[in-house]
Design an enzyme around this catalytic site. Structure first.
Site, mmCIF file in Angstrom:
data_model
loop_
_atom_site.group_PDB
_atom_site.id
_atom_site.type_symbol
_atom_site.label_atom_id
_atom_site.label_comp_id
_atom_site.label_asym_id
_atom_site.label_seq_id
_atom_site.Cartn_x
_atom_site.Cartn_y
_atom_site.Cartn_z
ATOM 1 N N THR A 44 -12.168 -35.772 23.537
ATOM 2 C CA THR A 44 -11.336 -36.930 23.224
ATOM 3 C C THR A 44 -10.069 -36.855 24.076
ATOM 4 O O THR A 44 -9.490 -35.788 24.235
ATOM 5 C CB THR A 44 -10.971 -36.980 21.740
ATOM 6 O OG1 THR A 44 -12.168 -37.035 20.972
ATOM 7 C CG2 THR A 44 -10.125 -38.204 21.428
ATOM 8 N N GLU A 76 -17.283 -38.040 22.337
ATOM 9 C CA GLU A 76 -17.709 -37.229 21.183
ATOM 10 C C GLU A 76 -18.056 -35.800 21.564
ATOM 11 O O GLU A 76 -17.696 -34.871 20.861
ATOM 12 C CB GLU A 76 -18.904 -37.881 20.458
ATOM 13 C CG GLU A 76 -19.455 -37.118 19.267
ATOM 14 C CD GLU A 76 -18.448 -36.994 18.115
ATOM 15 O OE1 GLU A 76 -18.667 -36.112 17.271
ATOM 16 O OE2 GLU A 76 -17.470 -37.761 18.054
ATOM 17 N N ASP A 136 -20.394 -39.862 13.911
ATOM 18 C CA ASP A 136 -19.286 -40.065 12.984
ATOM 19 C C ASP A 136 -19.709 -40.812 11.717
ATOM 20 O O ASP A 136 -18.905 -40.971 10.797
ATOM 21 C CB ASP A 136 -18.152 -40.845 13.665
ATOM 22 C CG ASP A 136 -17.245 -39.929 14.466
ATOM 23 O OD1 ASP A 136 -17.570 -38.730 14.565
ATOM 24 O OD2 ASP A 136 -16.231 -40.400 15.008
ATOM 25 N N SER A 162 -10.716 -42.023 13.399
ATOM 26 C CA SER A 162 -9.362 -41.541 13.132
ATOM 27 C C SER A 162 -8.405 -41.888 14.260
ATOM 28 O O SER A 162 -7.229 -41.505 14.218
ATOM 29 C CB SER A 162 -9.376 -40.010 12.949
ATOM 30 O OG SER A 162 -10.202 -39.652 11.872
#
Length: 405
Positions: A218, A238, A260, A280
């Site tokens: 990320t 990811e 996720d 998130s």
């Protein structure tokens, strides 16, 4: 004689022949999935360089989607910065299927403009007319230089400009060239071929022993330019390689964010057609009376939200400087025990919080037990900016001004 030789050399540089009509060069791959630039918009109007009128004929206005989008974005940004200025003139792109665009198609023709990656943009005039300048002294050099800078900033690998209009830029990109005293010629980079993941399936791939299989997958970017454009952007694939699929013609990996989802049926985060998993990610832009005050964000999976929140509390409520607010040790309470926290946080605040019943686990500087790492920009007076990044976690981030001034 010397003048004739010089003229022949200049013509040869443009792919033109002084003595006879130019022949087509070696064939290039056809332009596929071409997009036609609209004849005009609020930001620009197309100009026919052969007929000397607007709009340009449709068959001269084809390019890759990247070229058309870049041209429209650059000119929209220019128009936003100069709402009272006349529209910009846009000349030739490529023919519908690409290929040779020489003198047989009118005027001097083009040595390039064959692959849908080239566009001619005419300099704004001092008299504000929506016509191509006929002499260099008719060019508004300030606005023309801004257009050159904008195309360079958007990734042009080459921008040809007139030798008499005194425009400048990075020497590797901005190049004076004959017959460009009324327009700039911007060229985008050639797209990289899409990758093929299938040779790496069925056990053919061999990870390097000891390699970090989780990876720093990320990323967060916080970017601003001198014109007031601000981007705070968090993105992820990811895991290393994402889904292993590359988008054809675009060269980027598709992510593997299906992981996720909660694969227990019937929950709010269960997979379903047309549904995205919850995320998130928390790229944040703080606005004060309509003007940007702060832009920030972070990687770090489920710790992103608490990372951004604590940085904002440090900066806004505790009135710390932005470097101090970013560097402060953090914890990440997410409705579970123990609470992941940096060692410095535990040493400073742990005893008092443990007395209230909290417990802590120590995060690591890198995945898999890392905490978020902030990248932020603070906007100061007189157009100045302060770029700040995480100083230690994940090896420290990067904060810089690419083109000062």
């Amino acid at each position: 004689m010397a003048g004739a030789v010089r003229a022949a050399i200049l013509l040869a540089a443009l792919g033109l022949a002084a003595a006879r009509p130019a022949e087509a060069p070696a064939a290039v791959p056809p332009l596929r999935d071409a997009v036609q630039l609209p004849a005009e918009s609020f930001d620009y109007v197309t100009w026919d360089p052969v007929l000397k009128r607007t709009p340009n004929r449709g068959w001269r206005r084809w390019g890759t989607i990247k070229l058309v989008e870049t041209t429209e974005i650059v000119l929209r940004g220019y128009r936003d910065a100069h709402p009272d200025a006349p529209r910009v003139l846009v000349g030739d792109l490529s023919r519908r299927h690409g290929g040779w665009f020489g003198a047989r198609y009118g005027g001097l023709g083009h040595a390039s403009h064959r692959t849908g990656l080239d566009v001619d943009v005419y300099y704004p005039r001092l008299d504000r007319l929506e016509r191509a300048a006929r002499r260099p002294d008719q060019v508004d050099r300030v606005l023309a230089q801004e257009l050159v800078d904008r195309f360079v900033d958007f990734g042009a690998v080459k921008v040809f400009v007139g030798s008499h209009v005194r425009l400048s830029g990075r020497r590797s990109v901005v190049t004076p060239l004959i017959y460009h005293d009324d327009h700039l010629h911007s060229t985008l980079p050639t797209p990289q071929a899409a990758g093929d993941p299938y040779p790496y399936d069925h056990g053919h791939g061999h990870p390097r022993p000891g390699a970090d299989e989780n990876g720093k997958s990320t990323t967060h970017l916080t970017v601003a330019d001198r014109w007031g454009n601000v981007v705070t952007y968090t993105f992820t694939i990811e895991q290393i390689g994402g889904s292993g699929m590359v988008v054809p013609g675009r060269g980027f990996l598709l992510n593997n964010e299906l992981t996720d989802f909660n694969f227990t049926p019937g929950t709010a985060n269960s997979p379903a057609p047309g549904k995205r998993p919850r995320s998130s990610m928390a790229p944040t832009l703080v606005i004060d009376h309509g003007r940007p005050e702060l832009a920030l964000g972070s990687p770090g999976g489920a710790t992103i939200i608490t990372t951004v929140l604590q940085t904002l509390v440090n900066y806004i409520d505790l009135r710390e400087s932005l470097p101090d607010a970013v560097a402060e040790p953090r914890a990440s309470q997410r409705n579970s025990e123990p609470t992941p926290a940096e060692p410095a946080f535990i040493a400073k605040d742990g005893p008092a919080l443990e007395a209230l019943g909290h417990s802590f686990s120590v995060v690591t500087p890198n995945p898999p037990a890392e905490i978020g790492t902030v990248a932020a920009i603070r906007f100061l007076r007189h157009g100045r900016q302060q770029a700040v990044a995480e100083p230690t976690l994940r090896g420290g981030g990067s904060a810089m001004v690419v083109h000062p001034g």
